[in-house]
Design an enzyme around this catalytic site. Structure first.
Site, short mmCIF file in Angstrom:
data_model
loop_
_atom_site.label_atom_id
_atom_site.label_comp_id
_atom_site.label_asym_id
_atom_site.label_seq_id
_atom_site.Cartn_x
_atom_site.Cartn_y
_atom_site.Cartn_z
N ASP A 1 30.59 23.99 41.89
CA ASP A 1 30.15 23.56 43.23
C ASP A 1 31.18 22.69 43.95
OD1 ASP A 1 29.86 21.28 41.70
OD2 ASP A 1 27.98 20.69 42.62
N GLU A 2 32.43 22.79 43.55
CA GLU A 2 33.45 21.90 44.08
C GLU A 2 34.76 22.63 44.29
OE1 GLU A 2 33.32 18.48 41.33
OE2 GLU A 2 34.87 17.69 42.66
N ASP B 1 32.23 19.88 48.46
CA ASP B 1 31.31 19.70 47.34
C ASP B 1 29.89 20.02 47.83
OD1 ASP B 1 29.97 18.98 45.06
OD2 ASP B 1 30.88 16.99 44.89
MG LIG Z 1 28.09 18.89 44.03
#
Ligand SMILES: [Mg+2]
Length: 381
Positions: free
Chosen positions: A105-106, A12
């Site tokens: 974003d993961e 993340d």
């Molecule tokens: Mg993040």
């Protein structure tokens, strides 16, 4: 004995939007920075310095301003976020045999079986180093026996760190944590649990499945399993992620340009609506044309991750313009969105499962009452 557990790492990017802004403007480093505001009226992302003032994602921007009047508000550069998201995706894709892009974003990586060849922890540390060296973005990871545990490990490791939860240690890790640390437990669930006298994850397990089911239904059983670190969801390979498409075969072949454009708008609005309902964004758009002789052509392009009609319609029109053989009759038109991933902002906004379900129910009710066409807009043709 064969152990059935998997080896999952969860990556993340730390306060992703803000980190990109800091790369673009290093003078922002170490300051309370807030991305979002005008568009959705809520904080989309904030720096760790801003969090010290009690600011968090999904908070109304006005409240954030009250809490920290000297915070720097930035509207956000979504094209840059998409660019960096793709960059990180490419690095992960070049190393990991099986990964899921859970949001922009993961990422979840399934490393099961890899331990025969190398040590998963060292491998993951090396991958993190590579991502940081290349992109200069801070990123954290968790390594554990399933997706939920890996995500919770990441959350503990943040910012800019990593944490492994060894197989067999799940319950020890979970027991002392507050219930709100379980992914999917939001304000509403938290309140009900509190009223039951349950504050720590250990107490959910102790309550037992019957009590949990009585209170929450199926979600209660789910929670009871989660409290013990049991979570069976598989990593969905990114490239097999579903696409959303819509096409229309005309009863009569069409040559009217303004009709075709209107039809493109209608198809795009329909799939954007579906996309938003699923809480997803798309990174690729394609248009398909079939002529009466069944000649079929299509053309696609990557876009900044979005689910907004306004952003996608001009791209669709442009693709059509490049693809369409002038004055030919058209038998079928189609629009497809792919490279789907979860909308990070929306995920933050609707972290609470029941609230999310309520929201979708509300949308569906509106849809049923007015028909899907209520989202229609006047088309410029
Ligand atoms: Mg993040």
């Amino acid at each position: 004995m064969n152990s059935p557990h998997r080896i999952i790492s969860h990556f993340d990017l730390d306060s992703f939007f803000v980190s990109v802004e800091v790369l673009n403007d290093p003078s922002l480093k170490g300051k309370p920075v807030i991305v979002g505001g005008s568009e959705r009226g809520v904080v989309a992302a904030c720096s760790y310095e801003a969090r010290k003032f009690g600011i968090h994602s999904a908070m109304p921007s006005a409240k954030a301003k009250q809490l920290c009047p000297h915070a720097i508000f930035i509207k956000g550069h979504y094209a840059d976020y998409s660019k960096y998201s793709r960059w990180v995706t490419q690095i992960i894709a070049s190393k990991a045999p099986l990964f899921e892009k859970a949001s922009i974003d993961e990422f979840y990586l399934d490393l099961t079986g890899m331990d025969k060849f190398f040590k998963p922890l060292q491998w993951t540390i090396d991958l993190r180093k590579l991502i940081i060296e290349e992109t200069k973005l801070p990123i954290s990871f968790g390594l554990a026996s399933n997706k939920m545990m890996a995500k919770m490990a990441t959350n503990q490791a943040k910012p800019n760190g990593f944490l492994q939860i060894p197989f067999g240690k799940e319950k020890d890790f979970l027991a002392p944590l507050p219930v709100a640390d379980i992914p999917g437990v939001g304000e509403q669930t938290n309140l009900i649990l509190r009223a039951m006298g349950i504050e720590k994850i250990r107490q959910i397990e102790e309550a037992g499945p019957e009590i949990m089911e009585n209170k929450f239904g199926k979600w209660g059983i789910d929670l009871w399993h989660k409290s013990q670190g049991i979570h069976l969801r598989e990593v969905t390979p990114y490239h097999e992620a579903k696409s959303i498409s819509s096409e229309n075969t005309f009863e009569e072949n069409k040559t009217d340009n303004s009709f075709l454009k209107k039809e493109l708008v209608r198809l795009t609005e329909k799939i954007c609506f579906e996309l938003r309902q699923d809480g997803k964004v798309a990174g690729c758009v394609a248009v398909k044309i079939r002529y009466p002789d069944f000649e079929t052509t299509s053309r696609q392009t990557t876009i900044s991750y979005t689910n907004a009609d306004d952003a996608i319609i001009p791209v669709v029109k442009d693709l059509f313009q490049k693809l369409y053989k002038k004055d030919r009759a058209v038998r079928l038109l189609g629009v497809k969105l792919s490279e789907l991933t979860n909308d990070a902002v929306q995920t933050n906004l609707f972290d609470d499962i029941e609230r999310k379900l309520d929201l979708y129910k509300a949308i569906d009710e509106v849809k049923n009452r007015f028909g899907k066409s209520f989202v229609k807009r006047a088309s410029s043709g």
